[in-house]
Design an enzyme around this catalytic site. Structure first.
Site, short mmCIF file in Angstrom:
data_model
loop_
_atom_site.label_atom_id
_atom_site.label_comp_id
_atom_site.label_asym_id
_atom_site.label_seq_id
_atom_site.Cartn_x
_atom_site.Cartn_y
_atom_site.Cartn_z
N CYS A 51 -16.84 -17.82 -40.57
CA CYS A 51 -16.20 -16.87 -39.66
C CYS A 51 -14.71 -16.90 -39.96
CB CYS A 51 -16.53 -17.17 -38.19
SG CYS A 51 -15.88 -18.70 -37.52
N CYS A 78 -16.49 -11.81 -39.98
CA CYS A 78 -15.31 -11.77 -40.85
C CYS A 78 -15.25 -10.51 -41.68
CB CYS A 78 -15.21 -13.03 -41.72
SG CYS A 78 -16.66 -13.46 -42.67
N CYS A 107 -14.95 -11.69 -45.80
CA CYS A 107 -15.95 -12.61 -46.33
C CYS A 107 -16.23 -12.25 -47.79
CB CYS A 107 -17.24 -12.52 -45.52
SG CYS A 107 -17.12 -13.30 -43.91
#
Length: 132
Positions: free
Chosen positions: A10, A84, A88
């Site tokens: 996250c 995210c 990510c």
């Protein structure tokens, strides 16, 4: 068969990903390698997340937010992202899951409990899929 490895990601690695890693360690023991990281790690784990997990016997008091690295992602079989978005990273050949969960940042303990419980349900499903 080698032990499967799961990476929870996250943004701040202070709430959702820490709770998920705590649940996976608690429920799967040594059967699955557990990692967690954030794209922009916080200074500490969210105290409400620590308290919520302590209520169910999972100790996060020594957990520290960590920065996501290419190595940790590349070494993982399953990458679970949590809010995210484009931050990510994507690594071809990995199994990805994106768990849409409320961010516990700034929430009180009563508001964090349902997030904790939903993470447990998802972790239990993941364990069932990874361990025969």
């Amino acid at each position: 068969m080698t032990k499967p490895s799961v990476l929870f990601v996250c943004v701040h690695n202070a709430g959702r990903s820490q709770m998920a890693a705590g649940w996976l360690r608690h429920l799967a023991g040594d059967a699955i390698e557990v990692r967690s990281a954030g794209t922009a790690p916080a200074d500490q784990v969210n105290p409400a997340a620590v308290d919520a997990m302590a209520e169910v016997g999972v100790d996060l008091t020594t957990a520290q937010p960590a920065r996501l690295t290419d190595e940790s992602a590349a070494g993982s079989d399953v990458i679970v992202t949590m809010g995210c978005g484009d931050e990510c990273p994507y690594f071809p050949g990995k199994r990805y899951e994106d768990w849409q969960l409320d961010d516990p940042a700034g929430l009180d303990l009563d508001a964090v409990r349902p997030i904790r419980d939903e993470i447990r349900r998802r972790v239990e499903k993941l364990i069932a899929e990874l361990i025969d």
